[in-house]
Scaffold this motif. Structure first.
Motif, PDB file in Angstrom:
ATOM      1  N   TRP A 181       3.344   2.500   9.870  1.00  0.00           N
ATOM      2  CA  TRP A 181       4.421   1.527   9.734  1.00  0.00           C
ATOM      3  C   TRP A 181       5.583   1.870  10.655  1.00  0.00           C
ATOM      4  O   TRP A 181       5.738   3.006  11.097  1.00  0.00           O
ATOM      5  N   SER A 182       6.358   0.864  10.946  1.00  0.00           N
ATOM      6  CA  SER A 182       7.514   1.034  11.813  1.00  0.00           C
ATOM      7  C   SER A 182       8.513  -0.061  11.472  1.00  0.00           C
ATOM      8  O   SER A 182       8.216  -0.950  10.672  1.00  0.00           O
ATOM      9  N   TYR A 183       9.678   0.013  12.072  1.00  0.00           N
ATOM     10  CA  TYR A 183      10.665  -1.025  11.805  1.00  0.00           C
ATOM     11  C   TYR A 183      11.488  -1.306  13.051  1.00  0.00           C
ATOM     12  O   TYR A 183      11.517  -0.520  14.004  1.00  0.00           O
ATOM     13  N   GLN A 184      12.167  -2.450  13.034  1.00  0.00           N
ATOM     14  CA  GLN A 184      13.009  -2.871  14.140  1.00  0.00           C
ATOM     15  C   GLN A 184      14.258  -3.526  13.564  1.00  0.00           C
ATOM     16  O   GLN A 184      14.183  -4.356  12.661  1.00  0.00           O
ATOM     17  N   PHE A 188       0.862  -1.178   0.000  1.00  0.00           N
ATOM     18  CA  PHE A 188       0.000   0.000   0.000  1.00  0.00           C
ATOM     19  C   PHE A 188       0.901   1.231   0.000  1.00  0.00           C
ATOM     20  O   PHE A 188       2.049   1.171   0.454  1.00  0.00           O
ATOM     21  N   PRO A 189       0.410   2.366  -0.483  1.00  0.00           N
ATOM     22  CA  PRO A 189       1.198   3.598  -0.361  1.00  0.00           C
ATOM     23  C   PRO A 189       1.499   3.894   1.109  1.00  0.00           C
ATOM     24  O   PRO A 189       0.646   3.654   1.988  1.00  0.00           O
ATOM     25  N   LEU A 190       2.696   4.404   1.404  1.00  0.00           N
ATOM     26  CA  LEU A 190       3.079   4.647   2.806  1.00  0.00           C
ATOM     27  C   LEU A 190       2.124   5.608   3.497  1.00  0.00           C
ATOM     28  O   LEU A 190       1.915   5.511   4.708  1.00  0.00           O
ATOM     29  N   GLU A 191       1.540   6.538   2.730  1.00  0.00           N
ATOM     30  CA  GLU A 191       0.621   7.495   3.371  1.00  0.00           C
ATOM     31  C   GLU A 191      -0.675   6.829   3.815  1.00  0.00           C
ATOM     32  O   GLU A 191      -1.453   7.426   4.568  1.00  0.00           O
ATOM     33  N   ASP A 192      -0.924   5.577   3.378  1.00  0.00           N
ATOM     34  CA  ASP A 192      -2.152   4.876   3.757  1.00  0.00           C
ATOM     35  C   ASP A 192      -1.953   3.899   4.907  1.00  0.00           C
ATOM     36  O   ASP A 192      -2.890   3.212   5.303  1.00  0.00           O
ATOM     37  N   VAL A 193      -0.727   3.792   5.427  1.00  0.00           N
ATOM     38  CA  VAL A 193      -0.454   2.812   6.482  1.00  0.00           C
ATOM     39  C   VAL A 193       0.266   3.467   7.651  1.00  0.00           C
ATOM     40  O   VAL A 193       0.916   4.498   7.504  1.00  0.00           O
TER      41      VAL A 193
END
Length: 619
Positions: free
Chosen positions: A117-120, A110-115
């Motif tokens: 999100w995070s990371y590790q 999905f486009p990033l603006e629609d989710v």
């Protein structure tokens, strides 16, 4: 963000709300409270009443417990969220966020603006390899979930995927010294987590406790509630053998999915071997399930008998806690992260809420700093003022000096934050630009091909199967067939004059084409459209198409391509067939705002048409 003294972890499952509270002590954290509140109805069977059932359970929970000054971490389903694990190339540490964002754009569907999100980052000691886990969930799903908590005035500090919360729990409790598969079986889905102390891999499968219940519904023609009761009594019922016989296919499906996941994991992590299984979830109270898995998977199964942080000290509460232990791992892991004790600290909490929370915590200090900022004099004036106000009282002077130092620090931090990120923003912009237009030509060719006339079914089938007789079953001159034979393109910095020239044909016609070959002209100018081939009939050379690749307006030049094609067709109507069945479709192509295309075709025409020679016939 300051660490709260108490931390609640709340997992809303299909059957019940499960929660654990941790308290900070001098030696770490301990469990001092918990709760399990069953919903009035199973959520998967509630339909449109699902939200009201969740709201009712949360209202009951909030009424029973004091949630002031608490950190609240909430879980979201692994099935409705997204996880990818990628090994990063060797890069400077400061470049990792940019690389991760670029990978997130590629990986998240999905486009990033629609989710959210995070990371590790997952790193192994003494190893240069860095693996990153990218986690995401659609914004509307996160917002809908946390709104229930906000409606009862809970202040959420963490939103975490349940499988990662379980990983935090098992890692904190020291159960991952060797690689283990954690099987956390819920009512609707089962989370498979393969992990050690330094890495984790996730997969969710759509088999859960309800799958066993549904098998009994079908076998014994019962309603869901009665089948559920029968499942819970399977070990003591006089119909035990029949019950397990009815559930046997689900046992088999579960083992097959687990083996499939283990096989895939082994194919991507060849150096890693799974040594044991940790079984979690209330479904594992089902008799013989653990033994069945152990026999079929040939791995030791570790039984949960408690958490490292203990249990509530009240004997009655401790008894209920131990009874529900298998279902509380996710709530425990969430509470650990809320207490800043979890290894995974990524969070899907919306950025707007994070910023608002941080701002509220800093407001009093920014207010002090602002009060000391006087137009034209700034902090220096404030320093003089405080020095005079302090007078000869050393204690007051020391307190004011500390306050001034904090104000100076916060003012400096604010200036740094407000001006930071310029280079990062430039780099991200450049990374985005790298992806712009990269699929344009692939999409253009696909769109052009889609404009071709559709051949009759017999012709299409014959071409697909290399069956000349099937193609010849339709008279040559009546075949709706046009084949793209050659294509070239030429970039034009400003295509507007070409598109506006009344004599557009000269840019792709015979005068622009090289000498003839085999009775027909070949390519046109570098940068054109397509040539189509067919058996007999007319050949159309140099079909000129002006394509505006930016659809720009105003003072900027309209960058574009001049595309020239060679097309052949057996259809007896020749030019009219190509004009009506192909050119007319081309002129409908317009994607001025689509980032993967961003082009329009404002002009296309046939430049020349001539019969093909006999040696050019295909059939």
């Amino acid at each position: 963000m300051a660490t709260a003294r108490y931390s609640w972890g709340i997992d809303i499952g299909n059957r019940a709300l499960k929660a654990i509270r941790l308290t900070h002590t001098a030696t770490g954290v301990r469990i001092d409270d918990y709760d399990v509140i069953e919903h009035e109805q199973i959520l998967s069977n509630a339909g449109d009443n699902r939200d009201s059932l969740v709201a009712a359970s949360l209202s009951t929970f909030a009424a029973k417990h004091n949630l002031k000054s608490c950190s609240v971490a909430v879980g979201v389903s692994g099935q409705s969220s997204f996880a990818r694990f990628i090994k990063l190339p060797p890069v400077e540490r400061k470049q990792i966020p940019n690389i991760v964002r670029f990978e997130a754009i590629q990986q998240i569907p999905f486009p990033l603006e629609d989710v959210e999100w995070s990371y590790q980052l997952f790193e192994t000691p003494d190893s240069p390899d860095v693996e990153v886990g990218i986690f995401a969930m659609r914004k509307e799903l996160v917002a809908r979930h946390i709104q229930h908590f906000m409606d009862v005035n809970m202040k959420i500090s963490v939103v975490q995927m349940n499988p990662l919360a379980v990983y935090n729990a098992m890692q904190y409790d020291g159960r991952l010294g060797e690689t283990a598969m954690i099987i956390d079986m819920g009512a609707e889905n089962t989370d498979l987590i393969i992990a050690d102390n330094d890495s984790v891999w996730l997969r969710s499968i759509s088999i859960g406790g309800n799958s066993f219940t549904e098998a009994l519904v079908k076998a014994f023609k019962l309603n869901f509630q009665k089948a559920e009761e029968l499942k819970r009594q399977a070990g003591t019922s006089k119909y035990t053998r029949q019950i397990f016989q009815a559930m046997r296919p689900v046992f088999g499906d579960l083992v097959s999915e687990i083996q499939r996941s283990m096989g895939f994991f082994s194919s991507v992590r060849r150096e890693t071997r799974i040594k044991k299984i940790i079984a979690l979830g209330g479904t594992f109270r089902l008799p013989n399930l653990l033994r069945y898995l152990q026999q079929n998977l040939q791995l030791e199964i570790e039984r949960m008998d408690g958490f490292r942080s203990g249990a509530p000290t009240d004997p009655k509460a401790a008894a209920g806690f131990n009874e529900n232990l298998l279902s509380l791992a996710s709530a425990y892991g969430l509470a650990l992260q809320g207490a800043s004790e979890g290894k995974v600290q990524s969070s899907l909490l919306p950025a707007t809420i994070r910023r608002e929370r941080m701002w509220k915590e800093k407001t009093k200090w920014f207010g002090t700093a602002a009060a000391l900022m006087v137009a034209g004099t700034g902090i220096a004036y404030g320093s003089v003022y405080l020095s005079k106000a302090a007078g000869s009282d050393p204690e007051l002077r020391q307190r004011n000096d500390q306050l001034l130092s904090q104000a100076n620090t916060l003012s400096s931090e604010w200036n740094t934050v407000s001006s930071a990120g310029a280079s990062d923003r430039d780099l991200i912009t450049k990374l985005y630009e790298m992806t712009d237009y990269r699929t344009m030509w692939a999409n253009l060719l696909r769109d052009i091909r889609a404009c071709l006339p559709q051949p009759q079914e017999e012709v299409a089938r014959g071409l697909l199967n290399w069956d000349a007789d099937a193609v010849k079953s339709v008279e040559r001159g009546k075949r709706n067939l046009a084949v793209i034979q050659e294509l070239s393109s030429r970039y034009v910095h400003d295509i507007s004059p070409i598109l506006n020239d009344p004599d557009f044909r000269k840019y792709a016609g015979d005068s622009a084409l090289p000498s003839s070959r085999g009775g027909g002209s070949t390519f046109g100018p570098p940068g054109g459209m397509m040539g189509m081939g067919g058996p007999m009939g007319m050949g159309f050379d140099g079909m000129g198409m002006g394509m505006d690749s930016t659809a720009s307006s105003g003072s900027e030049p309209a960058k574009g391509y001049l595309v020239t094609a060679r097309i052949i067709t057996p259809n007896a109507d020749g030019p009219k067939f190509v004009q009506d069945g192909f050119i007319a479709n081309l002129l409908k192509i317009s994607y001025p705002n689509d980032k993967s295309r961003r082009y329009i075709i404002p002009k296309a025409m046939i430049v020349s048409a001539r019969p093909l020679k006999d040696d050019q016939q295909l059939l």
